[in-house]
Design a protein around this motif. Structure first.
Motif, short mmCIF file in Angstrom:
data_model
loop_
_atom_site.label_atom_id
_atom_site.label_comp_id
_atom_site.label_asym_id
_atom_site.label_seq_id
_atom_site.Cartn_x
_atom_site.Cartn_y
_atom_site.Cartn_z
N ALA A 1 0.83 -1.22 0.00
CA ALA A 1 0.00 0.00 0.00
C ALA A 1 0.86 1.26 0.00
CB ALA A 1 -0.94 -0.01 1.21
N TYR A 2 1.86 1.30 0.86
CA TYR A 2 2.69 2.51 0.97
C TYR A 2 3.67 2.67 -0.18
CZ TYR A 2 1.00 2.82 5.82
OH TYR A 2 0.24 2.92 6.96
N ALA A 3 4.36 1.58 -0.55
CA ALA A 3 5.36 1.66 -1.62
C ALA A 3 4.70 1.82 -2.98
CB ALA A 3 6.25 0.43 -1.59
N GLY A 4 3.43 1.50 -3.08
CA GLY A 4 2.70 1.67 -4.34
C GLY A 4 2.32 3.10 -4.64
N ASN A 5 2.60 4.00 -3.73
CA ASN A 5 2.30 5.43 -3.91
C ASN A 5 3.30 6.01 -4.91
OD1 ASN A 5 2.18 8.25 -3.65
ND2 ASN A 5 1.85 8.18 -1.45
N THR B 1 12.53 7.88 -4.96
CA THR B 1 13.52 6.84 -4.68
C THR B 1 14.22 6.44 -5.97
OG1 THR B 1 11.86 5.09 -4.88
CG2 THR B 1 12.28 5.95 -2.66
N ARG B 2 15.37 5.82 -5.81
CA ARG B 2 16.17 5.46 -6.98
C ARG B 2 15.69 4.21 -7.69
NH1 ARG B 2 22.17 5.12 -5.11
NH2 ARG B 2 22.57 4.86 -7.33
N SER B 3 15.18 3.23 -6.96
CA SER B 3 14.93 1.95 -7.61
C SER B 3 13.61 1.28 -7.25
CB SER B 3 16.09 0.99 -7.26
OG SER B 3 16.16 0.80 -5.86
N MET B 4 12.71 1.98 -6.66
CA MET B 4 11.41 1.39 -6.30
C MET B 4 10.60 1.15 -7.58
SD MET B 4 9.88 0.82 -3.17
CE MET B 4 10.21 2.12 -2.02
N PRO B 5 10.10 -0.07 -7.79
CA PRO B 5 9.32 -0.33 -9.01
C PRO B 5 7.93 0.29 -8.92
CG PRO B 5 9.34 -2.28 -7.63
CD PRO B 5 10.25 -1.28 -6.96
N TYR B 6 7.34 0.54 -10.08
CA TYR B 6 5.96 1.03 -10.12
C TYR B 6 5.28 0.39 -11.33
CZ TYR B 6 1.91 4.02 -9.88
OH TYR B 6 0.62 4.48 -9.76
N PRO B 7 4.11 -0.15 -11.19
CA PRO B 7 3.40 -0.30 -9.91
C PRO B 7 4.11 -1.30 -9.01
CG PRO B 7 2.19 -1.36 -11.69
CD PRO B 7 3.36 -0.69 -12.32
N HIS C 1 3.92 -4.38 -6.47
CA HIS C 1 3.03 -5.52 -6.25
C HIS C 1 3.46 -6.33 -5.02
CE1 HIS C 1 1.19 -4.86 -10.15
NE2 HIS C 1 2.39 -4.81 -10.69
N GLU C 2 2.60 -7.24 -4.63
CA GLU C 2 2.90 -8.11 -3.49
C GLU C 2 4.20 -8.88 -3.69
OE1 GLU C 2 0.98 -11.99 -1.29
OE2 GLU C 2 -0.40 -10.40 -1.95
N GLU C 3 4.45 -9.34 -4.91
CA GLU C 3 5.70 -10.08 -5.15
C GLU C 3 6.93 -9.19 -4.98
OE1 GLU C 3 3.54 -9.46 -9.14
OE2 GLU C 3 3.00 -10.33 -7.23
N ASP C 4 6.78 -7.88 -5.21
CA ASP C 4 7.90 -6.95 -4.96
C ASP C 4 8.20 -6.88 -3.46
OD1 ASP C 4 8.22 -6.11 -7.71
OD2 ASP C 4 6.37 -4.95 -7.44
N ALA C 5 7.16 -6.83 -2.65
CA ALA C 5 7.33 -6.79 -1.19
C ALA C 5 7.94 -8.10 -0.68
CB ALA C 5 5.99 -6.52 -0.50
N ILE C 6 7.48 -9.21 -1.22
CA ILE C 6 8.03 -10.51 -0.82
C ILE C 6 9.50 -10.59 -1.20
CG2 ILE C 6 7.92 -13.00 -1.27
CD1 ILE C 6 4.81 -12.57 -1.58
N SER C 7 9.83 -10.14 -2.40
CA SER C 7 11.22 -10.14 -2.85
C SER C 7 12.09 -9.27 -1.95
CB SER C 7 11.29 -9.65 -4.30
OG SER C 7 12.62 -9.53 -4.72
N GLU D 1 26.20 1.91 2.15
CA GLU D 1 25.27 2.89 1.60
C GLU D 1 23.98 2.81 2.39
OE1 GLU D 1 23.13 4.46 -2.49
OE2 GLU D 1 24.44 2.70 -2.59
N LEU D 2 23.52 3.95 2.85
CA LEU D 2 22.29 4.10 3.60
C LEU D 2 21.15 4.40 2.62
CD1 LEU D 2 20.54 4.82 6.16
CD2 LEU D 2 21.60 7.08 6.04
N GLY D 3 20.04 3.72 2.78
CA GLY D 3 18.84 4.01 1.99
C GLY D 3 17.62 3.96 2.88
N TYR D 4 16.59 4.72 2.52
CA TYR D 4 15.38 4.76 3.34
C TYR D 4 14.20 5.28 2.54
CZ TYR D 4 17.29 9.49 3.79
OH TYR D 4 17.85 10.72 3.52
N TRP D 5 13.02 4.93 3.01
CA TRP D 5 11.78 5.50 2.49
C TRP D 5 10.74 5.46 3.61
CZ3 TRP D 5 7.16 2.74 2.08
CH2 TRP D 5 7.26 1.35 2.19
N LEU D 6 9.81 6.40 3.57
CA LEU D 6 8.77 6.50 4.59
C LEU D 6 7.44 6.75 3.89
CD1 LEU D 6 8.59 6.61 7.77
CD2 LEU D 6 8.47 9.08 7.50
#
Length: 188
Positions: A27-31, A38-44, A46-52, A95-100
């Motif tokens: 839900a949050y990363a799909g925004n 972010t540099r590498s967050m996929p869009y859209p 999906h659940e498989e992205d979260a599982i990965s 390397e530090l990475g983050y998202w909120l």
């Protein structure tokens, strides 16, 4: 370190990503605003992205080359974002990475989480250097680094490509890099 570390701050707990977090991660990363910043967050997303992502976090912890934490409120333990260190063991740096999640922006939570991760990196992992980059269009991320007393180190013009649906949709983005060395951390 056999057990996944748990880091605590005034308002947050940083701990292991769990299967029960997957609905909130999706839900949050799909925004689209998260993806744009972010540099590498996929869009859209999906659940498989979260599982990965969860599997990468778990295997990274086992290999001691990636420490990815869930960011949670300490009172409710609800998942609100992610933060981590990708370790370069040969050079003793990370390397530090983050998202909120957008609902929690502008509350100082990312600054608080980054402070805890920097402390973990230097005091527990004994790193010599921690660095982070942000898209120059995401000034809020740069402010987080500045508030944590990181030092601006470099600017990279048109450094990364953000992939679109077609090659014509690809765009090049510029990055700014901040750092903190062990000696800089110890002098705080």
């Amino acid at each position: 370190m056999d057990q996944f570390p748990i880091l605590k701050t005034k308002r947050l707990i940083l701990d292991q990503i769990k299967p029960s977090d997957i609905p909130n991660i999706v839900a949050y990363a799909g925004n689209i605003k998260i993806v744009e910043n972010t540099r590498s967050m996929p869009y859209p997303y999906h659940e498989e992205d979260a599982i990965s992502w969860m599997h990468v976090a778990n295997s990274g912890f086992k290999a001691k080359d990636n420490y990815m934490f869930a960011i949670r409120f300490s009172d409710t333990l609800s998942f609100i974002g992610g933060i981590g260190l990708t370790i370069d063991q040969e050079n003793n740096r990370a390397e530090l990475g983050y998202w909120l999640a957008e609902d929690f922006w502008n509350m100082g939570l990312t600054t608080e989480a980054v402070k805890a991760i920097i402390k973990f990196g230097f005091e527990e992992l004994k790193l010599n250097k921690i660095f982070a980059v942000y898209l120059t269009s995401n000034e809020a991320s740069g402010k987080v680094m500045i508030k944590n007393r990181m030092v601006k180190e470099a600017e990279f013009k048109d450094h990364d490509v953000k992939r679109g649906h077609t090659i014509e949709d690809n765009i090049y983005v510029s990055l700014t890099q901040y750092r903190m060395t062990r000696s800089e951390y110890e002098s705080l």
